[in-house]
Design a protein around this motif. Sequence first.
Motif, short mmCIF file in Angstrom:
data_model
loop_
_atom_site.label_atom_id
_atom_site.label_comp_id
_atom_site.label_asym_id
_atom_site.label_seq_id
_atom_site.Cartn_x
_atom_site.Cartn_y
_atom_site.Cartn_z
N ASP A 215 0.82 -1.42 0.02
CA ASP A 215 -0.28 -0.22 0.22
C ASP A 215 0.68 1.81 0.50
O ASP A 215 0.28 2.01 -0.51
CB ASP A 215 -1.00 0.02 1.16
CG ASP A 215 -2.01 -0.67 1.59
OD1 ASP A 215 -2.47 -1.93 0.26
OD2 ASP A 215 -2.73 -1.07 2.51
N ALA A 216 2.14 1.25 0.77
CA ALA A 216 2.78 2.32 0.95
C ALA A 216 3.67 2.36 -0.60
O ALA A 216 3.20 3.80 -1.01
CB ALA A 216 4.09 2.49 1.74
N LEU A 217 3.24 1.22 -1.03
CA LEU A 217 4.19 1.96 -2.85
C LEU A 217 3.01 2.69 -3.46
O LEU A 217 3.41 3.49 -4.71
CB LEU A 217 4.70 0.79 -3.18
CG LEU A 217 6.30 0.23 -2.55
CD1 LEU A 217 6.64 -0.97 -2.83
CD2 LEU A 217 7.16 1.27 -2.83
N ALA A 218 1.89 2.03 -3.31
CA ALA A 218 1.01 2.07 -4.70
C ALA A 218 0.88 4.16 -4.07
O ALA A 218 0.18 4.48 -4.90
CB ALA A 218 -0.60 1.28 -4.10
N VAL A 219 0.89 3.80 -3.09
CA VAL A 219 0.63 5.74 -2.57
C VAL A 219 1.70 6.50 -3.05
O VAL A 219 1.07 7.54 -4.17
CB VAL A 219 0.84 6.33 -1.44
CG1 VAL A 219 1.00 7.08 -0.99
CG2 VAL A 219 -0.31 5.71 -0.86
N LEU A 220 2.82 6.12 -2.61
CA LEU A 220 3.68 6.30 -3.78
C LEU A 220 3.26 7.05 -5.28
O LEU A 220 4.16 8.48 -5.61
CB LEU A 220 5.28 6.54 -3.84
CG LEU A 220 5.29 6.20 -2.26
CD1 LEU A 220 6.78 5.53 -1.71
CD2 LEU A 220 5.97 7.84 -1.60
N ARG A 221 2.96 5.35 -6.40
CA ARG A 221 2.92 5.89 -7.36
C ARG A 221 1.44 6.69 -8.00
O ARG A 221 1.71 7.34 -8.65
CB ARG A 221 2.49 4.33 -7.77
CG ARG A 221 3.65 3.39 -8.17
CD ARG A 221 3.31 2.53 -8.91
NE ARG A 221 2.82 1.22 -8.32
CZ ARG A 221 2.70 0.35 -7.38
NH1 ARG A 221 4.28 0.23 -7.17
NH2 ARG A 221 1.82 0.28 -6.19
N ARG A 222 0.31 6.57 -6.67
CA ARG A 222 -0.56 8.08 -6.80
C ARG A 222 -0.05 9.39 -7.20
O ARG A 222 -0.44 9.55 -7.74
CB ARG A 222 -1.65 7.32 -5.76
CG ARG A 222 -2.74 7.96 -5.77
CD ARG A 222 -3.97 7.48 -5.15
NE ARG A 222 -4.07 7.91 -4.46
CZ ARG A 222 -4.37 7.40 -3.05
NH1 ARG A 222 -3.73 6.03 -3.19
NH2 ARG A 222 -4.00 7.83 -1.38
N ALA A 223 0.65 9.35 -6.16
CA ALA A 223 1.21 10.83 -5.86
C ALA A 223 2.25 11.33 -6.99
O ALA A 223 1.66 12.40 -7.12
CB ALA A 223 2.31 10.28 -4.61
N ARG A 224 2.61 9.97 -7.62
CA ARG A 224 3.81 10.38 -9.24
C ARG A 224 2.48 10.94 -9.65
O ARG A 224 2.50 12.13 -10.64
CB ARG A 224 4.80 8.93 -9.17
CG ARG A 224 5.01 9.94 -10.45
CD ARG A 224 6.07 8.64 -11.29
NE ARG A 224 6.52 8.42 -10.28
CZ ARG A 224 6.95 6.82 -9.26
NH1 ARG A 224 5.95 6.33 -9.41
NH2 ARG A 224 8.40 6.66 -8.72
N THR A 225 1.49 10.16 -9.76
CA THR A 225 0.32 10.43 -11.61
C THR A 225 -0.35 11.72 -11.11
O THR A 225 -0.46 12.35 -11.84
CB THR A 225 -0.20 9.24 -11.18
OG1 THR A 225 0.40 8.16 -11.37
CG2 THR A 225 -1.65 9.39 -12.51
#
Length: 761
Positions: A215-225
């Motif tokens: 989930d932490a990595l998914a949050v960072l990907r969402r932030a980048r997008t």
Amino acid sequence: MRVGFGVLGPVVAWDTDADGRAIALKGPRHRAVLARLIVARRRVVPVSRLVEDLWTAPPPGAVGAVRTFVAALRRALEPDRPPRAPARLLVTEGPGYALRADADAVDAWRFEQDVAAAATLPPDGALPRLEEALGRWRGPAYAEFADEGWARGERSRLAELRLHAVERQAEARLALGRAAEAVPDLEAHLAEHPWREGAWRALALALYRTGRQGDALAVLRRARTLLVEQLGLDPGPELRRLESDILAQAPHLAPATARGGGAAQVWADAAAAYDRTVASGARTRLESTVGLLRDLSMTGGGGLLTARRQRVAAVAAAEELGDPELTARVIGAYDVPAIWTRLDDPEQAATIVAAAERTLAALAAGLEAPDDRLPGVEPPDHGEPSGQTPDQESADHEASGHEAPHHREPDHTAPDHEPTGHGTPDPGPSEPEVTGRWASGPEAVGRGSSAPGGDGRGAPGHSTFGRGTAGDAVTRHDAIRARLLATVAVESRGGHSGRGRQAARQAEEIARRLDDPALLAFALNGVFMQSFDRAGLAPRRDAIGAELIALSARHGLVAFEVLGHLIRLQARSALADFASADRHAAAAERLGERHERPLVRVFTEWYRALRLAATGRADEAEAAYRDAATRLDGAGMPGLERGLLPLALLCLRVERGRPAPTDPELDWGPYAPWARPLVLLARDRRAEAAAALRTVPEPPRDLLLEALWCLTGRAAVALGDRETMARARTALAPAAAELAGAGSGLLTLGPVSRHLADLGG
């Protein structure tokens, strides 16, 4: 009148001297003038500027209208100002007006002060300050003036400061090992403000520290997008570095807690692992939750209130599952020692008792148990005093709070004849200082443990629920049933029904037969709660306290050891043995400090005020009572908070032959029926006092039984009501050797014998 102002939401004002009573501000133009002056932060705003700010196209007479608005605001904010006296709050100065509010009078100003102060504090100091600051927000700042140019800059500044406070709060939680608490607020924060890179970083780190690496990595990907699509920006170096560190599981991502160190990390890791591995609907979660609630109830007022509220929810959730044994464990596991015998929340107590009774019936039906009165070991009688007192045990033993002396169980058929440190009675004049276990606030001064020196749930070889010891269903069933019965006894405190006493005796019988120390300690708490069927039973309670102390010291039941000391503090006070009561107060405080039980001092400070009152130092006692009453604020004890201070002050006045206090603002709480006749007499309204006396109910069977009968008797003597005098005399006669009310450990009306003499006894 001291006025407070709120602009973190709709603009409001309130009277801080009247418990926050709202002040009517009339129409929107009045509120706009007030808001504009608050924005100016105590500086003068010329009338011409106010006119420009209030109207796009000012009408004829706009200046006069502004003056009318100001005059109306002054009447609302300073209603007691004499005519033509200069205003002190909304003042006229030069060409305009200024609001001379105190620095802490406006919620926005206090918010800024709290956020600034938090920046200078370590995380454990900053977090409560930030939580308090953010709690001041009721909506967008200057909510109804969002479109006004004069408010726009201040609204933006406060909104930005709030965003900073939310993120600083999350950082403090992360630093303290409370990552799971940070996640929901950060997710809500980012849903509204997705451009906050610092918040994305904090959320990803919080998720990682709760064991949710994916989930932490998914949050960072969402932030980048979001950053790329909405702002056309790549993530900053901190976000990119965090992603690499999470992928590598870098050691430095583990929290370095400000205080608590390894303990805080262990808690965070264990909580995260539990959350990952135990399914959200698993039944074991309910039992684990009740264990946490028991601990929470010892942490102070907020924890106690939350624990009591969630306890009812946990019981309801267990009943929904239709498993009587699980429900019984959930109900019985909340064995929080109780010292105060007046119910804090009668409706909640009735709910718990009803659930316990339903579960007892279901268990009996399931195992075809014929009756709750199963044969077993006959408990001590807890009966009338023999007139003897035991010898004094060593002060060292009491001070230790751990190793118990060689001790035989007290002979409750002669409760004032207690065991000595060597198992031999001594009819001398002193009483023993036996270490033991203690009770809590209305419900929670501490909780017991069967592990030496700890707060666990069962000693080796003595499971709380009988599991793993005898190994058969009947033994397990008996232990569970005993806990339900003890719960009924504790939660039926102060009542006139015989069911509570019956349940206490049955629980004690079973606990002695099973030889389960933790279970017996809980059962004895129920026996204590049901030991008020008449006046004059302080020796009986003294013996119960002595057994609790010795039992708990032998088996490491710290919470019940404190309970034993508090029970004996009360009993020895009733018997005017203040030297012994002092020792029990000191022993309870030592245990409370050592095991972090803050509610203990609520009782010991009230005891010290009682001590002053009982020794004739009334003026000092009154000051001590007022100081002690401040400890009740927010202590989570409704049964103590309301009415106790006025009652204590009334007792001081009655003792000195003075009339009752007549301040109409006094909140007598549940003690109003017994105070009202004396208050009416002090106002020279004898007919009303006589009518009130005729409606006074019989006092509840609790720690204030004798005190309330004495107040009733005092009013009856003053009014010449011989029938009530006779009733009071009959009720008080068994307590002739005691101090009225002192058995509560809180207040006193002096020797019962003196009241009996006045009543003609």
